[in-house]
Structures are given as C-alpha cells and as structure tokens.
Design a protein around this motif. Structure first.
Motif, PDB file in Angstrom:
ATOM      1  N   VAL A  35       0.849  -1.180   0.000  1.00  0.00           N
ATOM      2  CA  VAL A  35       0.000   0.000   0.000  1.00  0.00           C
ATOM      3  C   VAL A  35       0.891   1.238   0.000  1.00  0.00           C
ATOM      4  N   LEU A  36       0.588   2.161  -0.895  1.00  0.00           N
ATOM      5  CA  LEU A  36       1.301   3.432  -0.974  1.00  0.00           C
ATOM      6  C   LEU A  36       0.528   4.439  -0.139  1.00  0.00           C
ATOM      7  N   ILE A  37       1.129   4.906   0.947  1.00  0.00           N
ATOM      8  CA  ILE A  37       0.449   5.788   1.903  1.00  0.00           C
ATOM      9  C   ILE A  37       0.962   7.210   1.721  1.00  0.00           C
ATOM     10  N   GLY A  38       0.047   8.134   1.470  1.00  0.00           N
ATOM     11  CA  GLY A  38       0.409   9.540   1.332  1.00  0.00           C
ATOM     12  C   GLY A  38      -0.172  10.360   2.464  1.00  0.00           C
ATOM     13  N   ILE A  39       0.673  11.114   3.162  1.00  0.00           N
ATOM     14  CA  ILE A  39       0.217  12.008   4.216  1.00  0.00           C
ATOM     15  C   ILE A  39       0.312  13.434   3.690  1.00  0.00           C
ATOM     16  N   ASP A  40      -0.812  14.133   3.652  1.00  0.00           N
ATOM     17  CA  ASP A  40      -0.839  15.524   3.206  1.00  0.00           C
ATOM     18  C   ASP A  40       0.062  16.349   4.119  1.00  0.00           C
ATOM     19  N   GLY A  41       1.117  16.913   3.547  1.00  0.00           N
ATOM     20  CA  GLY A  41       2.085  17.654   4.349  1.00  0.00           C
ATOM     21  C   GLY A  41       1.835  19.146   4.392  1.00  0.00           C
ATOM     22  N   SER A  42       0.706  19.606   3.876  1.00  0.00           N
ATOM     23  CA  SER A  42       0.436  21.043   3.865  1.00  0.00           C
ATOM     24  C   SER A  42       0.087  21.548   5.255  1.00  0.00           C
ATOM     25  N   SER A  43       0.220  22.861   5.450  1.00  0.00           N
ATOM     26  CA  SER A  43       0.029  23.454   6.775  1.00  0.00           C
ATOM     27  C   SER A  43      -1.416  23.356   7.263  1.00  0.00           C
ATOM     28  N   ARG A  79       5.293  11.900   1.747  1.00  0.00           N
ATOM     29  CA  ARG A  79       4.791  13.201   2.182  1.00  0.00           C
ATOM     30  C   ARG A  79       4.278  13.897   0.930  1.00  0.00           C
ATOM     31  N   ILE A  80       2.990  14.236   0.940  1.00  0.00           N
ATOM     32  CA  ILE A  80       2.340  14.727  -0.265  1.00  0.00           C
ATOM     33  C   ILE A  80       2.254  16.248  -0.261  1.00  0.00           C
ATOM     34  N   GLY A  81       2.542  16.841  -1.412  1.00  0.00           N
ATOM     35  CA  GLY A  81       2.501  18.286  -1.587  1.00  0.00           C
ATOM     36  C   GLY A  81       3.590  18.721  -2.544  1.00  0.00           C
ATOM     37  N   GLY A  82       3.403  19.871  -3.155  1.00  0.00           N
ATOM     38  CA  GLY A  82       4.388  20.328  -4.115  1.00  0.00           C
ATOM     39  C   GLY A  82       4.260  19.584  -5.430  1.00  0.00           C
ATOM     40  N   ALA A  83       5.352  19.602  -6.208  1.00  0.00           N
ATOM     41  CA  ALA A  83       5.310  19.024  -7.551  1.00  0.00           C
ATOM     42  C   ALA A  83       5.525  17.519  -7.567  1.00  0.00           C
ATOM     43  N   LYS A  84       6.056  16.964  -6.462  1.00  0.00           N
ATOM     44  CA  LYS A  84       6.371  15.535  -6.434  1.00  0.00           C
ATOM     45  C   LYS A  84       6.216  15.002  -5.018  1.00  0.00           C
ATOM     46  N   ALA A  85       5.722  13.773  -4.912  1.00  0.00           N
ATOM     47  CA  ALA A  85       5.596  13.137  -3.601  1.00  0.00           C
ATOM     48  C   ALA A  85       6.982  12.885  -3.011  1.00  0.00           C
ATOM     49  N   GLN A  86       7.166  13.253  -1.746  1.00  0.00           N
ATOM     50  CA  GLN A  86       8.447  13.039  -1.075  1.00  0.00           C
ATOM     51  C   GLN A  86       8.485  11.624  -0.525  1.00  0.00           C
ATOM     52  N   ASP A  87       9.368  10.805  -1.075  1.00  0.00           N
ATOM     53  CA  ASP A  87       9.459   9.397  -0.703  1.00  0.00           C
ATOM     54  C   ASP A  87      10.129   9.273   0.663  1.00  0.00           C
ATOM     55  N   LEU A  88       9.397   8.733   1.621  1.00  0.00           N
ATOM     56  CA  LEU A  88       9.931   8.511   2.965  1.00  0.00           C
ATOM     57  C   LEU A  88      10.282   7.047   3.187  1.00  0.00           C
ATOM     58  N   GLY A  89      10.207   6.266   2.095  1.00  0.00           N
ATOM     59  CA  GLY A  89      10.592   4.868   2.167  1.00  0.00           C
ATOM     60  C   GLY A  89       9.646   4.044   3.014  1.00  0.00           C
ATOM     61  N   SER A  90      10.200   3.140   3.786  1.00  0.00           N
ATOM     62  CA  SER A  90       9.399   2.250   4.626  1.00  0.00           C
ATOM     63  C   SER A  90       9.219   2.806   6.034  1.00  0.00           C
ATOM     64  N   ALA A  91       9.544   4.090   6.222  1.00  0.00           N
ATOM     65  CA  ALA A  91       9.398   4.701   7.537  1.00  0.00           C
ATOM     66  C   ALA A  91       7.934   4.682   7.964  1.00  0.00           C
ATOM     67  N   SER A  92       7.712   4.660   9.254  1.00  0.00           N
ATOM     68  CA  SER A  92       6.356   4.605   9.786  1.00  0.00           C
ATOM     69  C   SER A  92       5.628   5.924   9.558  1.00  0.00           C
ATOM     70  N   GLN A 116      -2.582  15.063  -5.936  1.00  0.00           N
ATOM     71  CA  GLN A 116      -2.554  14.114  -7.054  1.00  0.00           C
ATOM     72  C   GLN A 116      -1.214  13.406  -7.191  1.00  0.00           C
ATOM     73  N   THR A 117      -0.171  13.916  -6.536  1.00  0.00           N
ATOM     74  CA  THR A 117       1.157  13.311  -6.715  1.00  0.00           C
ATOM     75  C   THR A 117       1.238  11.892  -6.162  1.00  0.00           C
ATOM     76  N   ILE A 148      -8.618  14.514  -9.602  1.00  0.00           N
ATOM     77  CA  ILE A 148      -9.481  13.576 -10.313  1.00  0.00           C
ATOM     78  C   ILE A 148      -8.722  12.940 -11.477  1.00  0.00           C
ATOM     79  N   GLY A 149      -7.932  13.740 -12.198  1.00  0.00           N
ATOM     80  CA  GLY A 149      -7.148  13.210 -13.316  1.00  0.00           C
ATOM     81  C   GLY A 149      -6.154  12.163 -12.868  1.00  0.00           C
ATOM     82  N   GLY A 150      -5.529  12.380 -11.701  1.00  0.00           N
ATOM     83  CA  GLY A 150      -4.572  11.404 -11.190  1.00  0.00           C
ATOM     84  C   GLY A 150      -5.247  10.104 -10.795  1.00  0.00           C
ATOM     85  N   ILE A 151      -6.379  10.197 -10.100  1.00  0.00           N
ATOM     86  CA  ILE A 151      -7.098   8.996  -9.669  1.00  0.00           C
ATOM     87  C   ILE A 151      -7.646   8.226 -10.865  1.00  0.00           C
ATOM     88  N   ARG A 152      -8.081   8.947 -11.887  1.00  0.00           N
ATOM     89  CA  ARG A 152      -8.691   8.314 -13.061  1.00  0.00           C
ATOM     90  C   ARG A 152      -7.754   7.286 -13.701  1.00  0.00           C
TER      91      ARG A 152
END
Length: 410
Positions: A35-43, A79-92, A116-117, A148-152
């Motif tokens: 599972v690819l888990i994305g945490i919204d990193g915005s303020s 960590r989600i936000g900006g132009a690209k998802a920040q890969d945190l690897g297998s970190a919790s 969408q990243t 929506i475009g990314g999920i599609r």
C-alpha cells in the motif's frame, strides 16, 4: 378489459447509458501486496498535530500502521505536496506526529496542496495499485481537476475508491480555498482517508482502520465505498403533493393532449392536479418527509419535459427545480411550476454517481453561516460526486434516480 385499453404514458425510466461490450468486462488483476500511503504535508493539517489533545491524531497514524500490518501489506510512505511526492521509504507514518512535518522545518520542505502526486507514483506491474491518502481534501481554489485526473489513471486499471471520514481535535488557523483565514482557535476538523484500489482491498483496509479508531473512542466517522452504488436499482417516484398543500389533488386521472390517462395504469408516474394558487409540486422516492439535508439543486438533477405526442412541446416553460433533500434513501425535490407552464409530464433524473450520500451534504461547506460550518470541508460534495461519476462511467448503468410526474392546471 377497459383498464387494459387505458393508454400508457411514455416510459419513465431510461435504459443503461451504453450497451455492454467486450470492454465492459471487469478488469481482473492480482491483489496488491503493498500500500502506498500519502500524508498531506500542507500546513492545513498542522492543527491536528498541535491540538490541545493530539491523541486522536496519533491514534489515527497508529491505526493506519496497525491495519496495514494486519492486512498483510507492506507499506511505502510519502509526504504529499508540491510538484512531487516526497518518498519517505518504509518509515512509519507516525513520523507525521511531528509538527515539522506540516510546518516545513527540519527534513521537511514547505509544500502546498499537490494531492494528485500520490497517484503519480509508479507501482508493481500486474496488480491494481492500492493507495491511501490522509488529507483534509481541501485544494487550492477548489480546483479538483488534477486530483481527479490522477485517480482516473487507476480507475482505468480496475480500481474503485472508498473514503473514511473523521472529525478530530484541531487547534490553529482554518483557511478557505482562497487562503483566507476563516477561524482561529480550537474545534473539531474533518480529516479523510481516501483509498483507491481493488474493491475488496479498499473496503477491507478502510473497515479495519475504522474499527481501530472506534476502539480508540473516535465515534464521529462516516464511510463510503463509491463503487457499491453502481448496483443499486434506480430509485423511482413514490410520493407527490401540491405546493402549498390544499391547492390541488393527487392520484386523480388527467386529461392531457386530448387523452385521458389513469394513474392506475401508469405506475412509474404520480398524477397531480394544480388548482389556482398552486406554485409547484413535491416529489419523493420514499415518504413525504421534510427532514434530511436540503440544498439548492447544485447541478445534481436534470429536469426535462417528456412530450406525449409528436406535436407536444418539450419546453419546460419556466418549470425549475427549487431544491433537493437527502434523508437516507429518500430523495425529495421541490419543483416550481408557474401557472403559465403547459400541463404535461416532467422527469427529474439523477445520473448514476451524482446521487450524494446524506453525509456528503452534511459535511460539505458552501459558505460560513454558523460556527458549525467551520467544521465542514469546502468542495467535498463536488469532489465526491465527480469521483463517483467517474467510477460509474466505467460500466453501463441506469440512472441513480428517475422521478416522473404528470400534472395539469385546473
């Protein structure tokens, strides 16, 4: 004999949007092992980690970790936000308990909304990707097109979507989609877990997280699997009445286009006679209830006039939908009918995917009228109905609801 000869009105319920074809067969793929888990990193999420009691936020992160493990899935965190998802690897995912994760300090650069990243991340070949986003789902200027475009892209690979909604303690600033501060202080704010993937995996993962949060004492939760509504039979009209009450009659035969039509021989229609002073009608799919959550039409309903004969007009003549209410499985609509509008047949259609669940309306913030509106999400209804329509469009379907009424001015 005479009843059998009574003329019938045109069919109310439409056929499927398209004919089945070879391409409509379900896409068969193996289950995802990761599972690819994305945490919204915005303020905008910062206030959950800085709440006076941040235990619910920590419990949520722990529940995601636990459910991932009990589902037998490996995880990769971003960590989600900006132009690209920040890969945190297998970190919790529990590293998001650190306020720096949202403030943009330490190893975490400042980011804006780029949800969408998560769907740009490449996955293993041969399986339907399983992704889980933790976010408030509020994007800049309410522009959901990129998300929506990314999920599609995953929907075309056989994915569906599910969403678990919670309200957790929050302390800090709340902004609208135009970055205007609408509240500062402590309150409960909505937070969402949006999952896409194979239907069985999406439901199992979100259900497990929901159960873990319930055991932690978080009771304010809502849960939707968007794909499940595609199999529900089209809702039809079950009730109609005059506005205001007493200014007409229901269930009476009507003389339309030089022909007498009987309600007993046209079960998909309700018949209403409008007397002087009537301003419209109420139609519903279940019972005459004024409860539920009411909104202006919001583009959910398509209203049209059904011609009875080739010479009959299809012009609505000023007829319009005033509002729609959702109360569980009951859909209730108020339709304004001016005295100048020609008598005839009306059809109110809600396309598959456009019928919202009641909580989508209740949690959606269209404007700030009261303190409770601060505990809602701007643009939620638009996002969920748009995503639901995208899922419904992947296979043939009849409308979600189709209500037909015959009316005549007295």
């Amino acid at each position: 004999m005479l009843l059998g000869c009574t003329p019938k009105l045109p069919s109310c319920v439409s056929k499927a949007d398209k004919s089945p074809s070879k391409n409509d067969k379900p896409i068969k793929t193996k289950a995802a092992s990761q599972v690819l888990i994305g945490i919204d990193g915005s303020s905008s999420i910062l206030g959950h980690s800085e709440a006076t009691d941040d235990s619910d936020w920590r419990n949520l992160l722990q529940a995601v970790n636990l459910s991932t493990s009990t589902q037998g899935l490996s995880s990769k965190v971003f960590r989600i936000g900006g132009a690209k998802a920040q890969d945190l690897g297998s970190a919790s995912v529990t590293q998001a308990a650190d306020p720096c994760f949202f403030k943009g300090c330490g190893n975490y650069p400042s980011v804006a909304s780029g949800l969408q990243t998560l769907w740009d991340v490449q996955t293993e070949v041969g399986s339907t990707p399983l992704r889980l986003l933790v976010s408030d789902l509020e994007v800049n200027q309410s522009d959901i097109s990129s998300l929506i475009g990314g999920i599609r892209k995953d929907l075309l690979r056989g994915a569906t979507a599910g969403i678990l909604a919670l309200k957790l303690p929050f302390r800090g600033k709340v902004f609208n989609s135009e970055a205007v501060n609408i509240f500062t202080g402590s309150l409960n704010r909505p937070l969402y877990l949006l999952a896409t993937g194979r239907p069985d995996q999406v439901k199992s993962l979100l259900s497990d997280i929901q159960m873990n949060m319930e055991q932690k004492g978080v009771s304010t939760q809502e849960f939707s699997i968007l794909d499940s509504k595609s199999s529900i039979q089209t809702l039809k009209i079950r009730f109609a009445s005059v506005i205001p009450p007493g200014k007409g009659s229901e269930g009476v035969p009507l003389y339309l286009e030089n022909t007498n039509f009987s309600p007993g021989n046209n079960a998909d229609y309700k018949f209403v006679r409008l007397d002087r002073g009537a301003t419209g009608i109420v139609v519903a799919t279940a019972i005459n209830s004024s409860g539920g959550t009411t909104r202006r039409k919001n583009g959910l309903v398509r209203l049209e006039r059904i011609p009875i004969t080739p010479s009959d007009t299809s012009d609505l003549g000023g007829v319009r939908l005033k509002n729609i209410s959702i109360e569980g499985a009951n859909v209730r609509m108020e339709i304004e009918i001016p005295s100048s509008a020609p008598s005839g047949l009306l059809r109110a259609t809600i396309p598959r995917g456009s019928l919202p669940e009641q909580w989508w309306l209740e949690w959606d913030r269209s404007e700030i009228k009261s303190a409770r509106d601060r505990e809602k999400t701007e643009g939620l209804l638009h996002f969920l109905t748009t995503l639901s329509k995208q899922i419904a469009s992947q296979k043939p379907s009849t409308p979600a609801a189709e209500l037909c009424v015959a009316y005549k001015h007295n």
